[in-house]
Design a protein around this motif. Sequence first.
Motif, PDB file in Angstrom:
ATOM      1  N   ALA A   2       0.826  -1.204   0.000  1.00  0.00           N
ATOM      2  CA  ALA A   2       0.000   0.000   0.000  1.00  0.00           C
ATOM      3  C   ALA A   2       0.862   1.257   0.000  1.00  0.00           C
ATOM      4  CB  ALA A   2      -0.907   0.008   1.221  1.00  0.00           C
ATOM      5  N   ASP A   6      -2.546   5.865   1.431  1.00  0.00           N
ATOM      6  CA  ASP A   6      -3.761   5.050   1.462  1.00  0.00           C
ATOM      7  C   ASP A   6      -4.351   5.082   2.877  1.00  0.00           C
ATOM      8  OD1 ASP A   6      -5.766   3.199   1.339  1.00  0.00           O
ATOM      9  OD2 ASP A   6      -4.510   1.556   0.627  1.00  0.00           O
ATOM     10  N   THR A   8      -6.773   3.538   4.156  1.00  0.00           N
ATOM     11  CA  THR A   8      -7.410   2.304   4.610  1.00  0.00           C
ATOM     12  C   THR A   8      -6.407   1.240   5.027  1.00  0.00           C
ATOM     13  OG1 THR A   8      -7.522   1.413   2.366  1.00  0.00           O
ATOM     14  CG2 THR A   8      -9.411   2.722   3.134  1.00  0.00           C
ATOM     15  N   SER A   9      -5.108   1.554   4.985  1.00  0.00           N
ATOM     16  CA  SER A   9      -4.113   0.575   5.381  1.00  0.00           C
ATOM     17  C   SER A   9      -3.093   1.212   6.313  1.00  0.00           C
ATOM     18  CB  SER A   9      -3.422  -0.002   4.141  1.00  0.00           C
ATOM     19  OG  SER A   9      -2.658   0.995   3.502  1.00  0.00           O
TER      20      SER A   9
END
Length: 194
Positions: A2, A6, A8-9
């Motif tokens: 990732a 990002d 979401t990570s």
Amino acid sequence: MARRSDPTSGPRAAMIRSAIRLIRERGVAATSFADVLAHSGAPRGSVYHHFPGGKAQLVEEATRSAAEHLGDGMTRVLEASDTPDALQALADLWRRGLEDGDYTVGCPIVAAALGTERGARDVAGEAFGTWSDLLGDALVADGVGPERARSLAVLVVGALEGALVLAQAQRSSAPLDAVVDELSALCRSAIGQA
């Protein structure tokens, strides 16, 4: 792998997801940074790097993330059918969540609203307002007058959240089913009168 941007990570996202889960299970006051770190597997040094505002910031951001996720789900369900049928679909989702969590996992927005962090309480209040707006707009689209639709929407949000609390406390989805049946009938009546 990732990218750094990002959202979401990475450890920050993992801590937010863990905070949501733990707040749903324990409430705000009983969720500590140590619990979040242990649950998320994030390195200890990442806490104040990602959340320089401390627990208050983590809880506020977790509440915001949960509210956005739940609001997106509500939007999808409301777009797929009329309001009474959407309420039934939402109840089915919540029932599965209650049963899968053995009735120990509640709504993170209610937990934040009742919690110790003012910023999270404010976010919870905004979330309830947004959900009321979504339901009100759906009822208007179903033909209900705007004033009545807004009033019904507030009733629906309040009753659903109360039903989830009752279901969790009673370890039964019966309160949720009863409330959704009544709310669906009430909405159908309002739509029929429009």
